[in-house]
Design an enzyme around this catalytic site. Structure first.
Site, short mmCIF file in Angstrom:
data_model
loop_
_atom_site.label_atom_id
_atom_site.label_comp_id
_atom_site.label_asym_id
_atom_site.label_seq_id
_atom_site.Cartn_x
_atom_site.Cartn_y
_atom_site.Cartn_z
N ASP A 45 0.84 -1.19 0.00
CA ASP A 45 0.00 0.00 0.00
C ASP A 45 0.88 1.25 0.00
OD1 ASP A 45 -2.14 1.71 0.26
OD2 ASP A 45 -3.03 0.68 1.96
N CYS A 87 -6.69 3.92 -3.45
CA CYS A 87 -6.92 2.58 -2.92
C CYS A 87 -8.06 1.78 -3.55
CB CYS A 87 -7.13 2.66 -1.41
SG CYS A 87 -5.83 3.58 -0.55
N LYS A 140 -6.05 -5.39 3.93
CA LYS A 140 -6.95 -4.28 3.62
C LYS A 140 -7.89 -4.63 2.46
CE LYS A 140 -6.56 0.43 1.77
NZ LYS A 140 -5.60 1.53 1.55
N HIS A 142 -11.25 -2.60 1.57
CA HIS A 142 -11.61 -1.28 1.05
C HIS A 142 -12.53 -1.34 -0.17
CE1 HIS A 142 -9.99 3.11 1.40
NE2 HIS A 142 -11.30 3.01 1.56
N HIS A 258 1.40 2.19 4.04
CA HIS A 258 0.44 3.24 4.34
C HIS A 258 0.65 3.72 5.77
CE1 HIS A 258 -3.41 5.35 4.56
NE2 HIS A 258 -3.69 5.00 3.31
#
Length: 559
Positions: A45, A87, A140, A142, A258
């Protein structure tokens, strides 16, 4: 006579043994080729192309020794791009093989989003699951966290992770960030109303949750132990799948790089003091690389010659995070980041007006400059991918979808259009033909979300819009439309500093070709009956909350 008979018998035994060995080896080879491969997709990320040591020229930092080893024993893809520069759109395109204008996801989902990736979209794990694969995701997501939009309802048999970015909720021991956020218990009613100041951008109402399948198991989660939890789960998944003899897809969407960063330093170390260098980022990068190394070792120990590991990123570094952002390498987007002093501007013949000097701001995440979407990418598959090879093929994260399906011998649904290409021959057979054209969607800086206003073909790249991204320190360049477009020759100008002169035949030829293909793609999407539309509506009740009676939804259910 007896000797002759004995010789004939021995010859027959030897011949039979040789025949048996040949048939056995051929059978083993056939079994290996017929055996469905495993796939490990590792998505970092906010990572920069220059964060991978193997991409750097000259002296190297030695922050990514395991990824360097994978590149040495596999394939380094140096012109590989995320499908978007933020993202949710990037992840949606990776899992569907389609641009955001087709799959409906053009910008990020929020903590209180009620929906996610449109249910009309078919995902990579769904197709592999139907083909007998065990599918697991760690990290993640998202792409929607409520009901039918959650990972276990979009094709994954198992999920452990955060439903969105790791900065979208408070924690008890915050990691390193700019601005530095406070612990959950520091926020009172007066802080909920805080819109500006030292903690602008920090989430305070809802603690950061950790999900296992469809249940919250920890809220707030512990950023400082998250990597170990992810590693343990990944190794367990790989081990159990190997024991069952079942092919698997492991999609590992890392929290690294991130913000907030939570490297293996003392969590009691002060986070309010700006470090003199990038030590915290480097430590996080080394932790990420160590996790990748553990995955590689486990794969090598269980099913080495039957597992493809594909490492890449979702978008480039988040420049406004300053010392906590990564390196874009040589892809600096200098046309945008230069401050454009007036005396210098007067010497530049390609400027349309003096206002073109009003540039500056960011050129990485959220932009369509190379730093925003060119990703450090390595593919590793011992015995199948030739070792120590490099490809200059123009590729995208959207290509993961058709390539993995091709290798798994799974046919995607024929009722929709796809934008990714099958890169099997690039991975396995050293071919170098990638996309003839690749479009980079607007991703939160200039222009309307998802619009395809940057185009790449061969060594040329055209911009119809630039600007509006924040750099470290808060500077934001003015949004500018370009008609005719800015066109750069990346072969001779990888820093995207000096566009071609619009008066040259070279410019005219490229501009006409790009305009034609862009018009054709936009018409194709406009008439595509398989286009989905995402629901971006919000509701406070949609935010993940383990215990609404507790402040910040606090609970702890981990054993």
């Amino acid at each position: 006579m007896a000797e002759v008979l004995t010789s004939l018998i021995l010859s027959g035994i030897l011949l039979g043994g040789l025949l048996f060995y040949t048939v056995s080896q051929r059978g083993a080879e056939d079994n290996r080729l017929n055996k469905k491969p495993n796939f490990i997709i590792i998505l970092a990320d906010d990572i920069g192309w220059g964060d991978l040591d193997a991409n750097q020229l000259g002296e190297k930092a030695n922050n990514t020794p395991n990824l360097n080893l994978m590149a040495l024993k596999g394939l380094r893809l140096t012109d590989f791009h995320s499908p978007a520069s933020m993202c949710s759109p990037s992840r949606a395109a990776i899992l569907t093989g389609r641009y955001g204008l087709r799959n409906g996801v053009t910008h990020n989902f929020a903590v209180d989003s009620v929906a996610g990736l449109p249910l009309s979209e078919v995902t990579l794990p769904q197709l592999l699951q139907r083909a007998g694969y065990y599918t697991a995701m760690i990290g993640k997501w998202h792409l929607g966290h409520n009901g039918p939009y959650s990972p276990t309802n979009r094709g994954f048999d198992y999920y452990l992770g955060i439903p969105y970015s790791n900065d979208m909720g408070c924690t008890d021991k915050p990691g390193y960030d700019v601005p530095q956020c406070l612990p959950c218990d520091s926020y009172g009613p007066h802080m909920f109303r805080l819109k500006t100041g030292a903690h602008e951008g920090c989430y305070s109402k809802t603690a950061l949750p950790l999900f296992e399948n469809s249940s919250i198991v920890e809220q707030p989660l512990d950023l400082w132990t998250l990597t170990e939890q992810y590693k343990s789960a990944a190794l367990r998944i790989m081990h159990h799948a190997s024991q069952r003899g079942q092919p698997y897809l492991l999609y590992l969407a890392l929290a690294h790089m991130h913000v907030p960063l939570a490297p293996p330093l003392s969590p009691d170390a002060p986070t309010t003091i700006r470090p003199p260098n990038d030590e915290f980022y480097s430590a996080s990068l080394r932790e990420m690389d160590s996790l990748v190394g553990a995955i590689k070792t486990a794969s090598d120990d269980t099913d080495k010659d039957n597992t493809l590991i594909w490492f890449t990123g979702d978008n480039g570094p988040w420049e406004q995070k300053c010392q906590y952002a990564g390196s874009v390498g040589p892809f600096k987007g200098k046309w945008q980041t230069s401050k454009g002093k007036l005396f210098f501007c007067r010497e530049l013949s390609y400027l349309r007006s003096p206002f073109d000097c009003l540039i500056g701001g960011g050129s990485a995440k959220r932009t369509t400059w190379e730093g925003g979407h060119r990703m450090p990418t390595v593919a590793y598959w011992p015995g199948r991918i030739p070792a120590n090879t490099t490809s200059l093929a123009l590729l995208s994260g959207m290509d993961i979808f058709p390539t993995v399906l091709s290798l798994a011998r799974v046919t995607p649904p024929s009722d929709r259009c796809y934008d990714g290409i099958d890169a099997t021959n690039i991975l396995l057979h050293q071919e170098h033909t990638g996309h003839e054209f690749l479009f980079h969607p607007n991703s939160g800086a200039a222009g309307k979300f998802g619009d395809l206003q940057t185009v790449r073909t061969g060594k040329y790249k055209a911009f119809y819009i630039t600007g509006a991204a924040e750099a470290c320190g808060g500077e934001t360049g003015r949004q500018q439309l370009h008609d005719p477009p800015l066109i750069f020759d990346l072969e001779h100008d990888e820093a995207e500093e000096t566009p071609l002169d619009v008066k040259t035949p070279q410019y005219q030829t490229v501009a006409q070709r790009i305009a034609r293909i862009r018009e054709e793609l936009l018409w194709d999407i406009a008439t595509d009956k398989s286009v989905s539309i995402a629901d971006y509506s919000k509701d406070k009740s949609a935010a993940p909350c383990c215990d609404p009676l507790q402040a910040v939804c606090r609970c702890h259910r981990l054993g």
